[in-house]
Design a protein around this motif. Structure first.
Motif, PDB file in Angstrom:
ATOM      1  N   ASN A   1       0.799  -1.229   0.000  1.00 47.30           N
ATOM      2  CA  ASN A   1       0.000   0.000   0.000  1.00 47.30           C
ATOM      3  C   ASN A   1       0.835   1.285   0.000  1.00 47.30           C
ATOM      4  OD1 ASN A   1      -2.566  -1.186  -0.133  1.00 47.30           O
ATOM      5  ND2 ASN A   1      -2.563  -1.550   2.063  1.00 47.30           N
TER       6      ASN A   1
ATOM      7  N   GLN B   1      -3.527   1.965  -3.851  1.00 48.14           N
ATOM      8  CA  GLN B   1      -4.421   0.873  -4.229  1.00 48.14           C
ATOM      9  C   GLN B   1      -5.866   1.376  -4.205  1.00 48.14           C
ATOM     10  OE1 GLN B   1      -3.502  -2.208  -5.271  1.00 48.14           O
ATOM     11  NE2 GLN B   1      -1.415  -1.467  -5.152  1.00 48.14           N
ATOM     12  N   GLY B   2      -6.718   0.724  -4.968  1.00 47.06           N
ATOM     13  CA  GLY B   2      -8.107   1.153  -5.105  1.00 47.06           C
ATOM     14  C   GLY B   2      -8.871   1.236  -3.800  1.00 47.06           C
ATOM     15  N   ASP B   3      -8.667   0.264  -2.896  1.00 49.21           N
ATOM     16  CA  ASP B   3      -9.397   0.308  -1.625  1.00 49.21           C
ATOM     17  C   ASP B   3      -8.922   1.473  -0.762  1.00 49.21           C
ATOM     18  OD1 ASP B   3      -6.927  -1.012  -1.284  1.00 49.21           O
ATOM     19  OD2 ASP B   3      -7.680  -2.293   0.320  1.00 49.21           O
ATOM     20  N   SER B   4      -7.618   1.754  -0.792  1.00 48.80           N
ATOM     21  CA  SER B   4      -7.087   2.897  -0.041  1.00 48.80           C
ATOM     22  C   SER B   4      -7.563   4.211  -0.651  1.00 48.80           C
ATOM     23  CB  SER B   4      -5.553   2.860  -0.015  1.00 48.80           C
ATOM     24  OG  SER B   4      -5.105   1.696   0.640  1.00 48.80           O
TER      25      SER B   4
ATOM     26  N   ALA C   1     -10.358   4.622  -2.205  1.00 47.19           N
ATOM     27  CA  ALA C   1     -11.777   4.755  -1.841  1.00 47.19           C
ATOM     28  C   ALA C   1     -11.930   5.320  -0.429  1.00 47.19           C
ATOM     29  CB  ALA C   1     -12.480   3.410  -1.962  1.00 47.19           C
ATOM     30  N   ILE C   2     -11.063   4.913   0.491  1.00 41.59           N
ATOM     31  CA  ILE C   2     -11.110   5.447   1.862  1.00 41.59           C
ATOM     32  C   ILE C   2     -10.814   6.935   1.848  1.00 41.59           C
ATOM     33  CG2 ILE C   2      -9.927   5.432   4.106  1.00 41.59           C
ATOM     34  CD1 ILE C   2      -9.571   2.339   3.643  1.00 41.59           C
TER      35      ILE C   2
ATOM     36  N   TYR D   1     -13.760   8.753   0.333  1.00 36.95           N
ATOM     37  CA  TYR D   1     -14.892   8.740   1.267  1.00 36.95           C
ATOM     38  C   TYR D   1     -14.715   9.838   2.319  1.00 36.95           C
ATOM     39  CZ  TYR D   1     -17.838   7.448   5.186  1.00 36.95           C
ATOM     40  OH  TYR D   1     -18.739   7.495   6.230  1.00 36.95           O
TER      41      TYR D   1
END
Length: 148
Positions: free
Chosen positions: A49, A66-69, A71-72, A75
């Motif tokens: 990450n 990374q995509g999930d990070s 997105a956080i 958000y």
């Protein structure tokens, strides 16, 4: 120079009904989709990450998120923006989002600076970020401890 792989370039065997023969048919990609490429990168750090890489043609390395990070981060930024737009830019929830977003981003830039320092690369930004830019709106009391 790296080879280029694209969804258009991939071919699959399909039986063409009118001829009864095997033929190669290109796979379709969605309209407006960017073609995937394989290129050589300069990799300065592979930390999970927190990868730091430099693609061809760029003067400075970049930080991979990374995509999930991502997105956080998005958000948290959205929650802050919505609160500000609705005049709710106060309270513990708002401050918690501001603290978390700031600290996630400052942690990333501190890591980026450390990696560039280790490779003797100048920063693409000024001034240099410092740990003093991390914020803590909810300091623990002396009697409270963090569970580990």
């Amino acid at each position: 120079m790296g080879s280029i792989l694209t969804a258009l370039g991939r071919q699959k065997e399909e039986k063409l009904p009118q001829r009864g023969k095997m033929a190669l048919k290109p796979t379709r990609i969605k309209k407006g989709m960017h073609l995937m490429q394989i290129e050589s990168l300069e990799v300065y750090c592979r930390d999970s990450n927190y990868a730091i890489v430099k693609p061809p043609g760029r003067k400075f390395p970049g930080a991979v998120i990374q995509g999930d990070s991502l997105a956080i981060l998005a958000y948290l930024a959205n929650q802050i923006a919505m609160a500000a737009a609705e005049n709710r830019a106060t309270g513990d929830t708002f401050l918690g989002h501001v603290e978390e977003l700031n600290n996630l981003l400052v942690d990333r830039i501190l890591h980026y600076q450390e990696v560039l320092d280790n490779h003797e690369i100048d920063f693409p930004h000024s001034p240099k970020f410092t740990p003093s830019q991390l914020v803590n709106f909810f300091p623990l009391d002396d009697e409270e401890t963090v569970a580990t």
